[in-house]
Design an enzyme around this catalytic site. Structure first.
Site, PDB file in Angstrom:
ATOM      1  N   HIS A  17       0.404   4.571 -27.599  1.00 33.59           N
ATOM      2  CA  HIS A  17      -1.033   4.370 -27.392  1.00 33.59           C
ATOM      3  C   HIS A  17      -1.799   4.908 -28.598  1.00 33.59           C
ATOM      4  O   HIS A  17      -2.146   6.097 -28.635  1.00 33.59           O
ATOM      5  CB  HIS A  17      -1.494   5.093 -26.128  1.00 33.59           C
ATOM      6  CG  HIS A  17      -0.818   4.628 -24.871  1.00 33.59           C
ATOM      7  ND1 HIS A  17       0.489   4.943 -24.578  1.00 33.59           N
ATOM      8  CD2 HIS A  17      -1.272   3.865 -23.840  1.00 33.59           C
ATOM      9  CE1 HIS A  17       0.813   4.401 -23.413  1.00 33.59           C
ATOM     10  NE2 HIS A  17      -0.227   3.735 -22.955  1.00 33.59           N
ATOM     11  N   HIS A  60      -1.504   9.764 -22.125  1.00 31.45           N
ATOM     12  CA  HIS A  60      -1.014   8.663 -22.954  1.00 31.45           C
ATOM     13  C   HIS A  60      -1.346   8.889 -24.427  1.00 31.45           C
ATOM     14  O   HIS A  60      -0.737   8.275 -25.304  1.00 31.45           O
ATOM     15  CB  HIS A  60      -1.593   7.331 -22.468  1.00 31.45           C
ATOM     16  CG  HIS A  60      -3.084   7.285 -22.432  1.00 31.45           C
ATOM     17  ND1 HIS A  60      -3.808   7.661 -21.317  1.00 31.45           N
ATOM     18  CD2 HIS A  60      -4.000   6.929 -23.369  1.00 31.45           C
ATOM     19  CE1 HIS A  60      -5.092   7.523 -21.562  1.00 31.45           C
ATOM     20  NE2 HIS A  60      -5.237   7.086 -22.807  1.00 31.45           N
ATOM     21  N   GLY A 111      -0.110  12.508 -17.569  1.00 31.61           N
ATOM     22  CA  GLY A 111       0.112  11.068 -17.587  1.00 31.61           C
ATOM     23  C   GLY A 111      -0.595  10.432 -16.410  1.00 31.61           C
ATOM     24  O   GLY A 111      -1.400   9.508 -16.600  1.00 31.61           O
ATOM     25  N   PRO A 112      -0.336  10.894 -15.176  1.00 30.02           N
ATOM     26  CA  PRO A 112      -1.151  10.440 -14.043  1.00 30.02           C
ATOM     27  C   PRO A 112      -2.581  10.955 -14.236  1.00 30.02           C
ATOM     28  O   PRO A 112      -2.834  12.163 -14.164  1.00 30.02           O
ATOM     29  CB  PRO A 112      -0.471  11.090 -12.831  1.00 30.02           C
ATOM     30  CG  PRO A 112       0.908  11.426 -13.297  1.00 30.02           C
ATOM     31  CD  PRO A 112       0.759  11.769 -14.742  1.00 30.02           C
ATOM     32  N   HIS A 143      -5.447   0.147 -27.186  1.00 31.26           N
ATOM     33  CA  HIS A 143      -5.129   1.178 -26.191  1.00 31.26           C
ATOM     34  C   HIS A 143      -3.641   1.454 -26.067  1.00 31.26           C
ATOM     35  O   HIS A 143      -3.197   2.583 -26.288  1.00 31.26           O
ATOM     36  CB  HIS A 143      -5.681   0.798 -24.817  1.00 31.26           C
ATOM     37  CG  HIS A 143      -5.271   1.754 -23.733  1.00 31.26           C
ATOM     38  ND1 HIS A 143      -5.978   2.898 -23.433  1.00 31.26           N
ATOM     39  CD2 HIS A 143      -4.194   1.759 -22.899  1.00 31.26           C
ATOM     40  CE1 HIS A 143      -5.351   3.558 -22.466  1.00 31.26           C
ATOM     41  NE2 HIS A 143      -4.275   2.884 -22.114  1.00 31.26           N
ATOM     42  N   GLU A 185      -7.049  17.631  -0.301  1.00 30.73           N
ATOM     43  CA  GLU A 185      -5.610  17.877  -0.414  1.00 30.73           C
ATOM     44  C   GLU A 185      -5.077  17.638  -1.824  1.00 30.73           C
ATOM     45  O   GLU A 185      -4.265  18.413  -2.331  1.00 30.73           O
ATOM     46  CB  GLU A 185      -4.835  16.993   0.577  1.00 30.73           C
ATOM     47  CG  GLU A 185      -5.049  17.339   2.043  1.00 30.73           C
ATOM     48  CD  GLU A 185      -6.221  16.608   2.652  1.00 30.73           C
ATOM     49  OE1 GLU A 185      -6.458  16.750   3.868  1.00 30.73           O
ATOM     50  OE2 GLU A 185      -6.921  15.874   1.909  1.00 30.73           O
ATOM     51  N   PHE A 228      -0.932  14.523   6.112  1.00 25.70           N
ATOM     52  CA  PHE A 228      -1.874  14.458   4.997  1.00 25.70           C
ATOM     53  C   PHE A 228      -1.219  14.822   3.664  1.00 25.70           C
ATOM     54  O   PHE A 228      -1.895  14.817   2.627  1.00 25.70           O
ATOM     55  CB  PHE A 228      -3.062  15.375   5.245  1.00 25.70           C
ATOM     56  CG  PHE A 228      -3.814  15.077   6.524  1.00 25.70           C
ATOM     57  CD1 PHE A 228      -3.741  13.823   7.115  1.00 25.70           C
ATOM     58  CD2 PHE A 228      -4.570  16.052   7.143  1.00 25.70           C
ATOM     59  CE1 PHE A 228      -4.415  13.544   8.294  1.00 25.70           C
ATOM     60  CE2 PHE A 228      -5.248  15.788   8.327  1.00 25.70           C
ATOM     61  CZ  PHE A 228      -5.175  14.531   8.901  1.00 25.70           C
ATOM     62  N   ASP A 242      -3.389  13.493  19.139  1.00 27.95           N
ATOM     63  CA  ASP A 242      -4.094  13.009  17.944  1.00 27.95           C
ATOM     64  C   ASP A 242      -3.588  11.651  17.484  1.00 27.95           C
ATOM     65  O   ASP A 242      -4.246  10.967  16.705  1.00 27.95           O
ATOM     66  CB  ASP A 242      -3.969  14.017  16.798  1.00 27.95           C
ATOM     67  CG  ASP A 242      -4.906  15.197  16.978  1.00 27.95           C
ATOM     68  OD1 ASP A 242      -5.913  15.048  17.699  1.00 27.95           O
ATOM     69  OD2 ASP A 242      -4.631  16.268  16.405  1.00 27.95           O
ATOM     70  N   HIS A 260      -2.006  11.136  12.799  1.00 28.06           N
ATOM     71  CA  HIS A 260      -1.708  12.544  12.568  1.00 28.06           C
ATOM     72  C   HIS A 260      -0.244  12.899  12.840  1.00 28.06           C
ATOM     73  O   HIS A 260       0.138  14.060  12.717  1.00 28.06           O
ATOM     74  CB  HIS A 260      -2.608  13.426  13.453  1.00 28.06           C
ATOM     75  CG  HIS A 260      -4.020  13.510  12.970  1.00 28.06           C
ATOM     76  ND1 HIS A 260      -4.782  12.404  12.716  1.00 28.06           N
ATOM     77  CD2 HIS A 260      -4.812  14.586  12.688  1.00 28.06           C
ATOM     78  CE1 HIS A 260      -5.988  12.781  12.310  1.00 28.06           C
ATOM     79  NE2 HIS A 260      -6.017  14.092  12.272  1.00 28.06           N
ATOM     80  N   ARG A 277       3.924  22.137  15.574  1.00 29.61           N
ATOM     81  CA  ARG A 277       2.750  22.577  16.328  1.00 29.61           C
ATOM     82  C   ARG A 277       3.187  23.152  17.676  1.00 29.61           C
ATOM     83  O   ARG A 277       2.630  24.133  18.153  1.00 29.61           O
ATOM     84  CB  ARG A 277       1.811  21.396  16.557  1.00 29.61           C
ATOM     85  CG  ARG A 277       0.578  21.760  17.376  1.00 29.61           C
ATOM     86  CD  ARG A 277      -0.107  20.518  17.922  1.00 29.61           C
ATOM     87  NE  ARG A 277      -1.355  20.823  18.597  1.00 29.61           N
ATOM     88  CZ  ARG A 277      -1.990  20.001  19.408  1.00 29.61           C
ATOM     89  NH1 ARG A 277      -1.491  18.792  19.630  1.00 29.61           N
ATOM     90  NH2 ARG A 277      -3.106  20.344  19.992  1.00 29.61           N
TER      91      ARG A 277
END
Length: 672
Positions: A26, A66, A114-115, A260, A411, A437, A469, A473, A520
């Protein structure tokens, strides 16, 4: 003396050369951000190329990873152990210059990026770590923690939601030593961004509570110097410096997405060199420019001065100095064996059924006051997930005291910030949310595994046992898919004792993140002898043995382990020889020697039944083609947890019936 532009052009030239040679990479961002890098790295950035791990160095994160050749060029030019041969081997097998920066591979690279967006978010964690360590270890006479965190980013990073989550927290936590330089070039892979990224970024960051500087000309060294000075002067607000730049600066493909993600090509590369006035041969840096970049002497002087300060500090405060050294080295407290003894004693004292999320909180009640580097938190679920203890003190941004963070419903940001805390050093971050989650934070968790970070996720409500739930969930696929991530330990304990061992393993696994899958609903405490307690640490062990060689092996984790034990008792009363294997952490079990694995799961016993309230296909590696699995083939529904377990077949009676049918099938096959 070369000009500042000449020095910046050295970055550009190396980026062009390496990318052209690799025929991959790049070029646009390194060409566009070179002046930004020159302004930061040659004018005030505190580092020592000879010691990339110097504790009081400034931290730098290239969030738009990049642009890796920008960073590799800077590291090479300033004097890190990154040779020109490595630059020439950009993106090749075995090189220290991979396509995106990787922590632990290249000297001077703080974080794998990178992400997009995660670099900024983890930089927030690094800046927080600095503030917390400064409050803990600095004294009126001695300052041993005093550094800044910088990040480069582009539009893509700021489009990603994780940047919003973390940057809002950076302002709430008043992280004035965090500075982000935003490469505002207006171009992404799909072209000009104004059609899909048209918000006022400056006003957005001002609304968070950041100091917003600019826009400034990102190719003007003096303007960048002034902006950086302004950012450093405000100690209460993180700073965003908006730098107007040209992607592909100097090239015929300037201001175009064509620069790019692909090499410029020979003709355009030659034209770019001509436009920049760069006459040196490929991979050659003129001596005067190389000397202007060389940061080794200055870096040594900076670290030597700090070492003198630290020596005086250690003489005046030996205990503080010893704790600082230990924590930055990643070692556990000297009395760790005694802490483990208290942890296990508390777990083995339990005699009543309770949820493993409660068992986890009990473990933390022992660990948090004894291990000062633990920093906990939750994504707005502190009471539900049990991460807050009597020794947890919420962060106070006036004094930066405290060991507990309220992340809010963020999160992904939470995960990236935990990564930053671990990257910086001096902390073991842990935090909790519902297991369903964990998908929200999956990429941060994946990055922690890639980097080998000691980060602990407390993932409660781990099955259909959540109950009313409903499907949203009730995790079904999360446990097996988490197990698919390399270098990640997933512990699903069945009671207090296994939970305590899981916590011990998590803290002792210095180069591996850990997920604790916790129930739980209440689970019974299962009987064990001392040898079995010791064997838990091996990830899988024989929890209940039969008389003689087993004809059937029942395997289970978590809340289903007690069902397997109950079924084995019933089957034993009918004269069947059934072994129960608890497999709380498959990754640890798989890492054991072949003799141990064979002793637990003898290959001669092919009649095997696994029980887990999760997607079943993962278990095929243990039951083989002939064995069977009781698992979840679809999503859950809304109903009381006990009803769901009965409806979906997670009962001792069903396990017994399925085991008998399997035994009969194997017996019939043997008879034939």
């Amino acid at each position: 003396m070369p000009s500042r532009r000449d020095c910046a052009n050295a970055i550009r030239a190396l980026a062009i050369d390496a990318i052209e040679k690799a025929r991959s990479g790049h070029p646009g961002a390194p060409l566009g951000m070179a002046d930004m890098a020159e302004a930061l790295w040659r004018h005030g950035f505190r580092h020592n190329p000879a010691d990339p791990a110097w504790p009081d160095r400034d931290r730098f994160v290239l969030s738009n990873g990049h642009a890796s050749m920008l960073l590799y060029a800077v590291l090479h030019l300033t004097g890190y152990d990154l040779s020109m041969e490595e630059i020439k081997n950009f993106r090749q097998w075995g090189s220290r210059t991979p396509g995106h920066p990787e922590r632990g591979l290249t000297p001077g690279v703080e974080m794998t990026t990178g992400p997009l967006g995660q670099g900024i978010a983890s930089a927030v964690g690094m800046a927080l770590a600095e503030a917390l360590l400064a409050a803990r270890f600095n004294t009126a006479e001695h300052t041993v923690v005093d550094h800044r965190t910088y990040a480069f980013c582009g539009e893509g990073c700021l489009m990603e939601g994780v940047s919003h989550e973390a940057c809002a927290l950076a302002a709430a936590w008043a992280l004035g030593k965090l500075t982000v330089l935003f490469d505002a070039n207006g171009v992404s892979i799909d072209g000009k961004v104004d059609a899909w990224f048209c918000e006022d970024v400056g006003r957005r960051y001002a609304a968070y509570g950041w100091q917003v500087i600019g826009p400034v000309d990102g190719h003007d060294g003096a303007a960048l110097d002034a902006a950086l000075a302004e950012a450093r002067a405000d100690t209460k607000r993180p700073a965003l410096i908006i730098c107007r730049t040209h992607i592909g600066f100097g090239s015929p493909k300037k201001d175009s997405s064509a620069s790019h993600g692909a090499p410029l090509g020979e003709e355009a590369a030659t034209a770019t060199r001509r436009a920049l006035g760069w006459t040196a041969a490929p991979f050659e840096i003129p001596d005067d420019i190389r000397a202007a970049w060389d940061a080794r002497a200055r870096g040594k002087a900076l670290e030597d001065a700090w070492q003198d300060t630290f020596a005086a500090y250690a003489a005046a405060h030996p205990q503080l100095a010893a704790e600082f050294r230990r924590r930055m080295a990643g070692g556990l407290p000297d009395d760790w064996p005694q802490i483990v003894s208290r942890l296990m004693a508390a777990a083995m004292a339990g005699d009543k059924a309770e949820a493993t999320r409660v068992a986890s909180r009990k473990a933390l009640e022992v660990l948090v006051p004894a291990v000062p580097e633990l920093v906990g938190g939750s994504a707005d679920l502190s009471g539900s997930v049990g991460t807050q203890t009597a020794a947890s003190v919420p962060l106070d941004t006036a004094s930066y005291s405290g060991n507990y963070l309220y992340y809010g419903v963020r999160e992904f940001g939470m995960g990236a910030i935990m990564n930053g805390l671990a990257i910086h050093g001096g902390f073991i971050p842990y935090a909790g949310t519902f297991m369903a989650f964990s998908d929200q934070a999956r990429n941060a968790l994946r990055l922690s595994a890639i980097m080998g970070l000691r980060v602990v996720w407390v993932l409660t409500h781990d099955s259909i046992g959540v109950g009313e739930d409903g499907a949203t969930h009730q995790p079904v696929e999360q446990i097996p898919t988490l197990r698919m991530i390399p270098n990640l330990h997933v512990w699903r304990p069945c009671d207090d004792v296994e939970t305590a061992v899981a916590w011990r393993s998590a803290l002792e696994s210095a180069a591996t993140p850990t997920c604790l899958a916790l129930s739980r609903q209440k689970l019974p405490q299962l009987p064990r002898d001392e040898a079995q307690v010791a064997a838990i640490a091996r990830g899988g062990y024989v929890l209940r043995e039969c008389a003689g060689e087993p004809e059937l092996i029942l395997m289970a984790t978590g809340s289903e382990t007690a069902l397997a034990v109950e079924a084995a008792v019933t089957l034993g009363a009918r004269g069947r020889r059934v072994r129960v294997v608890s497999l709380p952490c498959a990754e640890v079990f798989d890492a054991q020697d072949a003799a141990w694995r064979e002793s637990v799961l003898p290959s001669a016993v092919r009649c095997r039944l696994a029980v887990e309230a999760a997607a079943p296909s993962w278990w095929r590696k243990y039951v083989g083609l002939d064995g069977e699995i009781i698992g979840m083939e679809g999503f859950g529904v809304s109903a009381p947890g006990a009803v769901l377990f009965e409806r979906f077949g997670f009962t001792a009676d069903n396990v017994t019936a399925r085991a008998l049918a399997l035994l009969e099938r194997f017996g019939a096959a043997a008879g034939r």
